[in-house]
Design an enzyme around this catalytic site. Structure first.
Site, mmCIF file in Angstrom:
data_model
loop_
_atom_site.group_PDB
_atom_site.id
_atom_site.type_symbol
_atom_site.label_atom_id
_atom_site.label_comp_id
_atom_site.label_asym_id
_atom_site.label_seq_id
_atom_site.Cartn_x
_atom_site.Cartn_y
_atom_site.Cartn_z
ATOM 1 N N HIS A 93 37.168 44.584 -13.319
ATOM 2 C CA HIS A 93 37.395 45.899 -12.723
ATOM 3 C C HIS A 93 36.604 47.057 -13.325
ATOM 4 O O HIS A 93 37.006 48.209 -13.169
ATOM 5 C CB HIS A 93 38.883 46.267 -12.837
ATOM 6 C CG HIS A 93 39.821 45.444 -12.007
ATOM 7 N ND1 HIS A 93 39.734 44.091 -11.897
ATOM 8 C CD2 HIS A 93 40.888 45.806 -11.244
ATOM 9 C CE1 HIS A 93 40.710 43.633 -11.117
ATOM 10 N NE2 HIS A 93 41.418 44.646 -10.710
ATOM 11 N N CYS A 107 48.820 51.566 -10.459
ATOM 12 C CA CYS A 107 47.909 52.084 -9.439
ATOM 13 C C CYS A 107 48.614 52.972 -8.430
ATOM 14 O O CYS A 107 48.044 53.951 -7.939
ATOM 15 C CB CYS A 107 47.208 50.934 -8.737
ATOM 16 S SG CYS A 107 48.290 49.579 -8.261
ATOM 17 N N CYS A 145 49.871 51.290 -2.479
ATOM 18 C CA CYS A 145 48.415 51.496 -2.477
ATOM 19 C C CYS A 145 47.757 50.998 -1.198
ATOM 20 O O CYS A 145 46.717 51.516 -0.806
ATOM 21 C CB CYS A 145 47.766 50.777 -3.658
ATOM 22 S SG CYS A 145 47.926 51.648 -5.219
ATOM 23 N N HIS A 193 43.377 40.171 -0.540
ATOM 24 C CA HIS A 193 44.093 41.270 -1.188
ATOM 25 C C HIS A 193 44.052 42.517 -0.296
ATOM 26 O O HIS A 193 42.982 43.001 0.051
ATOM 27 C CB HIS A 193 43.404 41.525 -2.524
ATOM 28 C CG HIS A 193 44.140 42.431 -3.439
ATOM 29 N ND1 HIS A 193 44.166 43.794 -3.274
ATOM 30 C CD2 HIS A 193 44.872 42.180 -4.558
ATOM 31 C CE1 HIS A 193 44.882 44.337 -4.249
ATOM 32 N NE2 HIS A 193 45.323 43.378 -5.046
ATOM 33 N N GLU A 221 48.749 39.339 -3.436
ATOM 34 C CA GLU A 221 48.977 40.668 -2.875
ATOM 35 C C GLU A 221 48.214 40.782 -1.557
ATOM 36 O O GLU A 221 47.515 41.770 -1.303
ATOM 37 C CB GLU A 221 48.531 41.742 -3.867
ATOM 38 C CG GLU A 221 49.134 41.532 -5.257
ATOM 39 C CD GLU A 221 48.856 42.665 -6.229
ATOM 40 O OE1 GLU A 221 47.687 43.039 -6.366
ATOM 41 O OE2 GLU A 221 49.815 43.187 -6.823
ATOM 42 N N GLY A 253 34.929 42.648 -8.226
ATOM 43 C CA GLY A 253 35.989 41.926 -7.533
ATOM 44 C C GLY A 253 36.932 42.868 -6.810
ATOM 45 O O GLY A 253 37.466 42.536 -5.751
#
Lengths: 645, 645
Positions: free
Chosen positions: B141, B405, B319, B249, B301, B190
């Site tokens: 990330h 997040c 999110c 995701h 997710e 990613g």
């Protein structure tokens, strides 16, 4: 020889019903004989082939120093070889086969050569990786693998009388007992399995230390501080004696809770048995699929909350149904209660059997109760994503999996099945499952009783039980009357005996030779409803007949999407024998409404005020759930909307 | 200053509707002003506090060499600080605050000190871990975090005129452009995010290289051989221009597909825009919750298959609803189509807003559409198990998460909300969302138009739009009429204008000062049905009114379990203003049947042949979905059985 291939409770002081060894059970032609034959032949051969081509056997060659190169596959792959050996041992115990014997001997030689001098054995932790041994019990499954080795060795010895594998087993078990324990390392394995194995090894050797070691491992879960991070998914959140809910990884829970009941039959610890029963009630009274499948979540391959039983995303791993059968068999032996025999039967005919194709060579890992035909992408977010097929679409049988626990698990179950059919207690012979054939049981006092069983079960509910020979004094015949069998009847010499579904009917009498007992289990087509808290099944019913749960599959419904079919009071469902379909099945035929296809293709739209009225009707054919996915790919549903129009 | 805090399309050649900068939008007292006030005050303060106590700020101190010790928390935690800064920048752009300014300056100083001389910045990959930089783009990330830094820096500059953070941003972005690209390293991150950030940075700097870099990253997905293991969950299974299904995701997909539409408005690549639209159709026409929530699976997710929309196990991460709003806003700007404004509104009032408590200080991560009160164990089997609360029971708001997040994401959305309300195109002012207040928009030719909006929306459907000032020539006012608004009317000077729900109604005319337009959106209570393929909602309806989806919560139904309540033709649902409930709500009241509690407590039993008849009736109160879980813990349902008795 052939003494007690699976579970030898002959000397367990606290067992209530002791299994009759499979070597005493003949299985006549019929439903199970056919399936055992496929598995013994084609199934075991294909699995052996897979163990070869995927490097599982090469891993042993490398650990034995006979081959160069790196370990292939996953670190727990040894266990598949051991489970195959266990299954093959059961097969060999029933009939000789030079070819099978040859394969087994080759594997056993490799195992002997791969074992370390101190008894440790794991081909992943060999060579340059030998120093990693036991570095991570939480994840790396070494004791789990050795547990399967032990089970294979016990089965092999009981079936063949040979000690070649059993010697390895004793060395491995002794190594474990020396390494782990109050004086040694304290951790249990993240994946249970060693516990069940050690309990049975104690029975086979008569050496109590293995039983103590099993109980030690059981009691290391939930310790403070925790050994397995206190994780629910590993059943490490509380001591096993205090666990009340069937939480976490479902296969692991079945192995763990089965071992609790198993150990209790030898140690007499009521607390261990009671905790296993409590976990069973959580699992089977609130968290089980109607098929006997267990595990509602792909994530963690875990149980869900009470009544969380999605159909399309059911995980219901074949291994969990099989593990559930091991668990039910032990609770049945420990208590003599029919509910364990009932769920054993349900899992056997549905949630476990669905895991293998009729030819024994193709398998399911996850077993949804609803599937759609669209191919959807695989989803790499979780464990075992290779085998999990975590989509609702395109669910197909596979010849093998990277994580291949399920294929040899269903093999060892099928090939030891006769060991689950009968039991004995003082002065009583118990009939748990209905297999045509013959049993020659030794009662605890040594007296012999021979029973012939004639039946087309599960296709037909008539079961004739003929006592061929019995001691010349009263013996009780205890016959399980399944809980679904409302209206069942039992007759001896033309006299009706009282029966109550969901219990054992007992007939105690002197049995002149050839006395016939006639059990009639009504094979009417039943509709089954779920508890109202099962959200996925509100307004839906499942079709069942006898022990079989049915489903509707696209292959029989070319005109309509199976999702559009609706049952109702006029469906007129009737059983129909189809000798040519998939090796012979009884299907259920009737008519279904076809739900109105809404004009709108919108995901959400204003409710039009009424219930979805069937727009027409069509012929419906339901097939046993275990038989789905053996023809053309397509949708499948177990739970079907029911509209009382 | 205050130019275009979110999305500056003023120079994007291929945008159709350009957002009016939030600095030109006054928000009068009402629904959103209240929520923005809570977030600006209590919400931002609590989040800052959490960034301090959880070590997120200490990580920057360590990277700056001002503090000893090890990195705390998760490797992507910098992103929370950046998102907080972005949100705080929007707040500061709307009104000065010395306290907030002080916190921001402190953080910006830390960021400046933590940045490496070459422009790289990530506090996890600092100190002794500095050499790990970019070792694993698939999981770690770093570009995602720098993307949030860039968005924060752009927002900060636009809101305050200061370059103190923006200088860091440009250095970081230049470092990225030097490191990655056709001549450099080829991998995308990613977790998308950098792409959206670079597109906006190109707009802010006028430097096209950032746009090119964004498109480069977009096109690196799905390459052969793959950079991200070809995983669906990372949208790496195919080139983005060829992806057709919203897979993997869900948050990542929204950021990725939003960037595709965003870049297309500057590059003019129809293919990128078309692929984004195609993904949107997959996501919103077949895979979205009625709340605008996205993501049906805890595992990964991820999106599920078409129509796979479980309620109790909905992931629907806050999110993902927020990311969906970013995506819809860009597609709306790129096309001018009302459907994007409709889903933006749905997500805003439901799936996103539910993620924050009325005081701005407590949050949801996952957002199920059904919950039961039982506490069930946490489940450690998957990603983000801290935040995911992967159980159907005991779902409670939290002040923060290890993976945090969601809290700053909802903060940056709420505090930039006025930027989503209006747009301009040649000769036209677009009203996308109804906020009471005033907008002073500059049309593309520079002419100014001022509109006053008076409304109690979403509680009331009357919206008065008064043109205070307009050029002395025809200007079109384009007003979005939501797709749910059957029977809507629009009137100017007493003359009815044609309207069609689900589209923009356009009125082109000269606007004398104070010309009033009256939009009436019917606020009848609606029942919503799902597509028949949504298994979870068969036989169920959801209650809605205006843009709000409602739910029933245990706090209003002490007598009955919410799971037992059943709607029917006699439910007589009526809106009722409750000024004292949770800061003022319109609830919906009526009567519900209470489903018969089956006598049997069995998981499965013989179907009794009929539908579950309500056994009596009780008062029902539904509250807006966004407002649930702010009183006593208990069950909740969005989808309620409907029985046409």
């Amino acid at each position: 020889m052939n003494s007690a291939a699976v579970l030898d409770l002959s000397k367990s002081p606290h067992a209530v019903v002791r299994p009759v060894p499979p070597g005493r059970v003949e299985v006549a032609d019929g439903f199970w004989a056919e399936r055992m034959r496929s598995m013994r032949g084609h199934g075991l051969a294909r699995q052996f082939e897979q163990c070869e081509v995927t490097g599982r056997l090469r891993n042993f060659e490398r650990a034995a120093g006979r081959l160069e190169g790196k370990f292939e596959g996953r670190y727990y792959n040894d266990s598949d070889v051991y489970k195959w050996l266990e299954a093959a041992s059961y097969a060999l115990g029933r009939a000789p086969s030079a070819e099978l014997q040859g394969c087994m001997d080759r594997v056993i030689d490799l195992i002997r050569a791969a074992q370390r001098p101190d008894g440790y054995i794991n081909t992943y932790f060999s060579g340059s990786q030998a120093s990693w041994r036991y570095r991570n019990l939480t994840d790396e499954h070494e004791l789990y693998c050795m547990g399967h080795l032990i089970q294979a060795g016990v089965a092999h010895r009981r079936s063949t009388g040979s000690d070649r594998l059993f010697e390895v087993v004793v060395r491995a078990a002794d190594h474990i007992c020396e390494t782990f324990g109050p004086e040694g390392r304290p951790e249990p394995d993240g994946h249970p399995g060693i516990e069940l194995a050690l309990v049975e090894l104690a029975r086979e050797t008569g050496n109590d230390k293995y039983l103590k070691q099993a109980v030690f491992f059981l009691d290391q879960r939930g310790s403070d501080p925790p050994h397995l991070n206190g994780l629910h998914v590993l059943q490490d959140h509380a001591p096993v004696r205090e666990q009340r809910d069937a939480d976490g990884h479902s296969v692991r829970l079945t192995y763990l809770a089965a071992a609790m009941a198993d150990a209790a039959m030898d140690t007499g610890e009521a607390e261990l048995l009671a905790a296993s029963v409590c976990l069973w009630e959580s699992a089977y009274l609130r968290r089980a699929y109607v098929t006997g499948g267990l595990g509602s979540r792909y994530q963690g391959e875990a149980f869900g909350a009470d009544y969380e039983l999605p159909n399309d995303r059911a995980y219901a791993e074949t291994c969990a149904a099989v593990g559930g059968i091991f668990w039910n068999a032990r609770l049945l032996a420990a208590t003599g209660e029919a509910r364990y025999g009932d769920w054993l039967e349900t899992a056997l005919y549905n949630g476990a059997l669905v895991g293998v194709s009729p030819d024994g060579g193709a398998y399911f890992y996850a077993n949804p109760l609803a599937a759609d035909p669209q191919p959807t992408p695989d989803d790499q977010g979780g464990v075992h994503s290779d085998g999990a097929q975590p989509t609702i679409g395109g669910h197909q049988r596979q010849p093998w999996y990277d994580t291949a626990c399920c294929p040899p698990n269903i093999a060892r179950l099928l090939l030891s099945l006769p060991g689950y059919a009968y039991g004995v207690s003082a002065g009583a012979l118990w009939v748990h499952q209905y297999l045509p054939g013959r049993v020659e049981a030794a009662l605890p006092d040594g007296a012999s009783i021979t029973l012939r069983v004639v039946t087309r079960y599960p296709w037909d509910g008539d079961v004739e039980l003929v006592v061929e020979e019995a001691p010349d004094r009263p013996v009780e015949l205890r016959v399980r009357v399944p809980s679904w069998a409302d209206g069942a009847s039992l007759e001896v010499d033309g006299v009706r005996e009282p029966v109550e579904p969901g219990s054992y009917a007992g007939i105690r009498r002197v049995w002149p030779a050839e006395t016939a007992v006639r059990l009639r289990l009504p094979m009417d087509v039943r509709l089954v409803a779920s508890h109202s808290r099962v959200q996925a099944n509100r307004g839906r019913v499942a079709i069942a007949r006898g022990p079989l749960v049915y489903c509707i599959e696209a292959a029989d419904h070319h005109e309509s999407n199976v999702d559009a079919l609706v049952l109702g009071p006029d469906s007129d469902l009737q059983a129909s024998d189809e000798p040519d379909l998939l090796g012979g099945l009884t299907t259920i035929r009737g008519s279904a409404g076809v739900a109105v296809k809404r004009e709108s293709d919108e995901l959400y739209s204003r409710f039009d005020g009424g219930k979805p009225e069937p727009s027409g009707s069509t012929a419906l054919t339901a097939i046993p759930y275990f038989a789905w996915a053996n023809r053309a790919p397509g949708g499948m549903r177990v739970w079907i909307p029911y509209v009382d129009s």
